[in-house]
Enzyme design. Structure first.
Site, mmCIF file in Angstrom:
data_model
loop_
_atom_site.group_PDB
_atom_site.id
_atom_site.type_symbol
_atom_site.label_atom_id
_atom_site.label_comp_id
_atom_site.label_asym_id
_atom_site.label_seq_id
_atom_site.Cartn_x
_atom_site.Cartn_y
_atom_site.Cartn_z
ATOM 1 N N ASP A 74 23.270 17.903 -23.017
ATOM 2 C CA ASP A 74 23.194 17.216 -21.726
ATOM 3 C C ASP A 74 24.207 16.085 -21.629
ATOM 4 O O ASP A 74 24.692 15.563 -22.631
ATOM 5 C CB ASP A 74 21.787 16.677 -21.483
ATOM 6 C CG ASP A 74 21.343 15.671 -22.543
ATOM 7 O OD1 ASP A 74 21.566 15.929 -23.729
ATOM 8 O OD2 ASP A 74 20.769 14.631 -22.164
ATOM 9 N N GLU A 100 18.994 14.615 -24.591
ATOM 10 C CA GLU A 100 19.205 13.482 -25.487
ATOM 11 C C GLU A 100 19.293 12.174 -24.719
ATOM 12 O O GLU A 100 18.779 11.142 -25.163
ATOM 13 C CB GLU A 100 20.496 13.700 -26.293
ATOM 14 C CG GLU A 100 20.732 12.678 -27.400
ATOM 15 C CD GLU A 100 21.589 11.484 -26.977
ATOM 16 O OE1 GLU A 100 21.769 10.564 -27.791
ATOM 17 O OE2 GLU A 100 22.068 11.482 -25.814
#
Length: 487
Positions: free
Chosen positions: A78, A145
């Site tokens: 991400d 994350e």
């Protein structure tokens, strides 16, 4: 048309450009996770995708490397979605527009996603190669994350067999990171009361032009926080005017130092000459205060004819909210007493908004000492109580403690010296790395973190150095190849 087609290392930048066209914001990783799975299946590689969208891809050791301990290469899929307010862009349907200027790759008024897209590009380039020498590899790409490390937390690590883990999620070439801060997300909510609008004396106050940055790695630069700056402006205006808040908003992520903020206010018994003088004084003062960290700050205060505000915060609520913003801690809390020029603890007020007659302030606390997370959260609890509000502790992740004895660290120090003729810097980082969570799950795995030069991550000014990416790639290949010598 490819932008990075002729830039070395070609295989790395081919995949960086390819994934830049795939939406991969935090909690929006379905497409990039599927891309990784399809990539592996097309090449006949073993791949596992879990319910959290984490992906593990395995590649057998090169001939002659079969008896060596395995390596886990790790990054997260991400990225932070941030854009300038005046940029018309839909992250969910449009690919990142890449720009190359001299040694830097950036994006067009949006975040670039080098954090952590470069890790994906490195891993895909290794997986797609038949001429790279390496032990058995496990590529671990985690999800979410940036907003809580959900993927790492939910990971079932029982299938991972590697004895060494290389995290590719730090942003200074020539540095090897061996420790990181833990973090705690926190929310303070303060209720307010409203009153009807009397006249149309509305003004819009907008702050822009701040540099912002990563709330961990860049906090030491002491850049201005747009929310705190807006609070100071509102307080100064209230000294000489009867102001009432209609709306306030700023920032979008707890882990990014906010660059922009705005408020709509109603001014009773307006004295335009006095207001003009106050605004002039505010601009002069802030320019002087921020001339080193944020010289391009823009403060726009304009009368508006917008009539969509039917109610205002009453006087008591207006004062309470302004004071709460001013008293909300943000920035460096303490410096390390054992590591020179290293932030030990910090707090970033990353977002403010009004919702359902409540002002919501979201922040991220970081510290390399676990107990300091609670220490700072207690200050926010007290602020919430003082303001007649409430608080909520959110996602928490542990610090990654320094390991004195590390074979992987010594191996990488040796390889870097032989390759570039200079010493590899050993560092700790005041940011959250998944190594803290992964170390708890894999206590016997030796871990380090490294990466190329990335600047201004989590902002539309994010950029990736081409030359340092090339050096980091050469370093990684040599680290993998020389495992046969040192292990």
């Amino acid at each position: 048309m490819s932008v990075l087609n002729n830039i070395e290392p070609k295989r790395v930048f081919h995949y960086f450009e390819e994934i830049s066209s795939v939406p991969r914001g935090s909690k929006k990783e379905e497409k990039i996770s599927s891309y990784l799975v399809n990539f592996a299946r097309y090449r006949g590689l073993q791949v596992v995708q879990d319910e959290t969208l984490n992906v593990i891809i395995r590649k057998q050791a090169s001939p002659g490397y079969e008896d060596l301990p395995g390596i886990i290469l790790q990054g997260h899929m991400d990225m932070v979605w941030e854009k300038n307010q005046d940029k018309d862009f839909d992250f969910e349907s449009q690919g990142i527009k890449l720009i190359v200027e001299n040694d830097w790759i950036s994006a067009d008024n949006t975040t670039l996603g080098a954090d952590n897209g470069i890790a994906l590009a490195f891993c895909l380039a290794v997986l797609d190669s038949e001429d790279i020498h390496h032990p058995s590899l496990e590529i671990l790409i985690t999800s979410d994350e940036e907003t809580g490390m959900t993927g790492a937390k939910e990971l079932d690590s029982s299938s991972l067999k590697g004895k060494f883990l290389i995290n590719i999620d730090t942003e200074d070439e020539g540095a090897l990171y061996v420790s990181c801060a833990g973090g705690l997300r926190f929310k303070v909510s303060v209720p307010f009361q409203t009153m009807p609008v009397i006249k149309n004396n509305f003004f819009k106050i907008k702050i822009s032009g701040l540099k912002g940055g990563h709330s961990g790695a860049d906090i030491i630069l002491q850049r201005a926080n747009s929310i705190k700056t807006l609070g100071k402006i509102l307080k100064k205006l209230s000294f000489e005017n009867d102001i009432y808040l209609a709306d306030i908003s700023g920032g979008s992520k707890e882990n990014a130092i906010p660059r922009e903020a705005e408020a709509f206010i109603y001014i009773e018994n307006l004295d335009e000459k006095s207001l003009e003088e106050t605004i002039k004084n505010i601009n002069t003062q802030l320019k002087k205060v921020l001339y080193l960290t944020d010289p391009n700050i823009q403060i726009d205060i304009k009368k508006t004819t917008d009539t969509f505000y039917k109610v205002l915060l009453d006087k008591e609520s207006t004062n309470k909210l302004i004071n709460t913003i001013l008293l909300h801690p943000s920035g460096i809390d303490s410096m390390s007493s054992s590591i020179d020029n290293f932030v030990e603890s910090s707090l970033n007020l990353g977002r403010v908004r009004l919702e359902n007659k409540t002002m919501i302030m979201e922040s991220l606390i970081r510290s390399s000492k676990e107990q300091k997370l609670d220490y700072l959260s207690e200050e926010l609890m007290a602020l919430a109580e003082l303001s007649g509000g409430s608080y909520e502790a959110g996602a928490r992740y542990p610090a990654w403690d320094y390991l004195e004895t590390s074979r992987l660290k010594e191996h990488m120090i040796s390889v870097y010296k032989s390759l570039f003729g200079k010493d590899l810097q050993i560092k700790a980082i005041h940011a959250g790395l998944e190594c803290g969570i992964l170390k708890n799950k894999l206590p016997n795995v030796d871990m380090v973190s490294f990466g190329p030069d990335i600047r201004n991550a989590h902002t539309p000014q994010e950029k990736l150095s081409i030359s340092s990416t090339k050096k980091t790639w050469e370093f990684l290949l040599k680290v993998l190849k020389d495992f046969k010598i040192n292990f």
